[in-house]
Enzyme design. Sequence first.
Site, PDB file in Angstrom:
ATOM      1  N   GLY A   1       0.834  -1.187   0.000  1.00  0.00           N
ATOM      2  CA  GLY A   1       0.000   0.000   0.000  1.00  0.00           C
ATOM      3  C   GLY A   1       0.872   1.241   0.000  1.00  0.00           C
ATOM      4  O   GLY A   1       2.087   1.162   0.215  1.00  0.00           O
TER       5      GLY A   1
ATOM      6  N   GLN B   1       3.206   9.908   1.707  1.00  0.00           N
ATOM      7  CA  GLN B   1       4.515   9.258   1.563  1.00  0.00           C
ATOM      8  C   GLN B   1       5.285   9.749   0.348  1.00  0.00           C
ATOM      9  O   GLN B   1       6.502   9.550   0.270  1.00  0.00           O
ATOM     10  CB  GLN B   1       4.357   7.735   1.494  1.00  0.00           C
ATOM     11  CG  GLN B   1       3.922   7.105   2.818  1.00  0.00           C
ATOM     12  CD  GLN B   1       3.831   5.605   2.703  1.00  0.00           C
ATOM     13  OE1 GLN B   1       2.817   5.079   2.277  1.00  0.00           O
ATOM     14  NE2 GLN B   1       4.896   4.905   3.044  1.00  0.00           N
TER      15      GLN B   1
ATOM     16  N   CYS C   1       7.033  -0.699   6.480  1.00  0.00           N
ATOM     17  CA  CYS C   1       6.538   0.513   5.827  1.00  0.00           C
ATOM     18  C   CYS C   1       7.611   0.995   4.867  1.00  0.00           C
ATOM     19  O   CYS C   1       8.797   1.005   5.209  1.00  0.00           O
ATOM     20  CB  CYS C   1       6.251   1.587   6.874  1.00  0.00           C
ATOM     21  SG  CYS C   1       5.678   3.146   6.175  1.00  0.00           S
ATOM     22  N   LEU C   2       7.188   1.410   3.672  1.00  0.00           N
ATOM     23  CA  LEU C   2       8.159   1.885   2.689  1.00  0.00           C
ATOM     24  C   LEU C   2       8.849   3.167   3.158  1.00  0.00           C
ATOM     25  O   LEU C   2       9.921   3.506   2.650  1.00  0.00           O
ATOM     26  CB  LEU C   2       7.465   2.113   1.339  1.00  0.00           C
ATOM     27  CG  LEU C   2       6.875   0.850   0.693  1.00  0.00           C
ATOM     28  CD1 LEU C   2       6.093   1.219  -0.549  1.00  0.00           C
ATOM     29  CD2 LEU C   2       7.951  -0.177   0.376  1.00  0.00           C
TER      30      LEU C   2
ATOM     31  N   HIS D   1      -3.053   0.738   8.516  1.00  0.00           N
ATOM     32  CA  HIS D   1      -1.697   1.277   8.362  1.00  0.00           C
ATOM     33  C   HIS D   1      -1.710   2.463   7.386  1.00  0.00           C
ATOM     34  O   HIS D   1      -1.146   3.532   7.688  1.00  0.00           O
ATOM     35  CB  HIS D   1      -0.764   0.165   7.863  1.00  0.00           C
ATOM     36  CG  HIS D   1       0.621   0.614   7.557  1.00  0.00           C
ATOM     37  ND1 HIS D   1       1.719   0.171   8.261  1.00  0.00           N
ATOM     38  CD2 HIS D   1       1.118   1.479   6.626  1.00  0.00           C
ATOM     39  CE1 HIS D   1       2.802   0.748   7.780  1.00  0.00           C
ATOM     40  NE2 HIS D   1       2.469   1.548   6.781  1.00  0.00           N
ATOM     41  N   GLU D   2      -2.336   2.268   6.224  1.00  0.00           N
ATOM     42  CA  GLU D   2      -2.315   3.340   5.211  1.00  0.00           C
ATOM     43  C   GLU D   2      -3.074   4.580   5.697  1.00  0.00           C
ATOM     44  O   GLU D   2      -2.622   5.711   5.493  1.00  0.00           O
ATOM     45  CB  GLU D   2      -2.888   2.845   3.885  1.00  0.00           C
ATOM     46  CG  GLU D   2      -2.107   1.718   3.222  1.00  0.00           C
ATOM     47  CD  GLU D   2      -0.615   1.964   3.153  1.00  0.00           C
ATOM     48  OE1 GLU D   2      -0.198   3.129   2.997  1.00  0.00           O
ATOM     49  OE2 GLU D   2       0.142   0.985   3.270  1.00  0.00           O
TER      50      GLU D   2
ATOM     51  N   HIS E   1      -1.263   6.939   7.910  1.00  0.00           N
ATOM     52  CA  HIS E   1      -0.384   7.913   7.243  1.00  0.00           C
ATOM     53  C   HIS E   1      -1.100   9.249   7.030  1.00  0.00           C
ATOM     54  O   HIS E   1      -0.457  10.301   6.990  1.00  0.00           O
ATOM     55  CB  HIS E   1       0.083   7.380   5.888  1.00  0.00           C
ATOM     56  CG  HIS E   1       1.232   6.425   5.959  1.00  0.00           C
ATOM     57  ND1 HIS E   1       2.478   6.787   6.406  1.00  0.00           N
ATOM     58  CD2 HIS E   1       1.331   5.109   5.616  1.00  0.00           C
ATOM     59  CE1 HIS E   1       3.299   5.739   6.338  1.00  0.00           C
ATOM     60  NE2 HIS E   1       2.624   4.713   5.880  1.00  0.00           N
TER      61      HIS E   1
HETATM   62 NI    NI Z   1       3.520   2.827   5.539  1.00  0.00          NI
END
Ligand code: NI
Length: 178
Positions: free
Chosen positions: A47, A52, A100-101, A142-143, A146
Amino acid sequence: MAIREILKMGDPRLLRVAKKVTDVGTPEIEALIADMFDTMHAANGAGLAAPQIGVDLQLVIFGFKQNTRYPDAPQIPETVLINPTITPLADEADEAWEGCLSVPGLRGLVPRWSKVRYEGIDQFGQAISREVDAFHARVVQHECDHLQGVLYPMRMTDLSTLGYVEVLFPDLDAGDDE
Ligand code: NI
């Protein structure tokens, strides 16, 4: 379409509360969504949230058929979720591993509601309302975090479980995507 730079933890832009999208369907929003899918796919992400890539809007994407970063995860339909709300449908939280990226190379155990309803609109302005559980519920929480300026380590209750992917999961073929 383009692969965009993913901001890393420490960048203050990841800590903002994102603004609502008011112009679904415009070329700008369509280009943003296309860039986000390019960026997520290039990073093998499950995701990605607009903040981000430095875009201060309530827009997340997620979904995959098979994911090398989470090889045991069941598939999730590719979804664009705009201006989302999440309602917990469970009394308790489950703990599971998350990465997480924006926090490359690390994983930690994070408590999340095991079942939630999420609502919002898609890229066509159509309403989305889904009840989901397990990994799907985890990814959405999670997304959407953000969009509130929350990264998963901020949700952890036991920081002793935070560690490097290659140490925690030496067999995971995460390649260079984290
Ligand atoms: Ni993340």
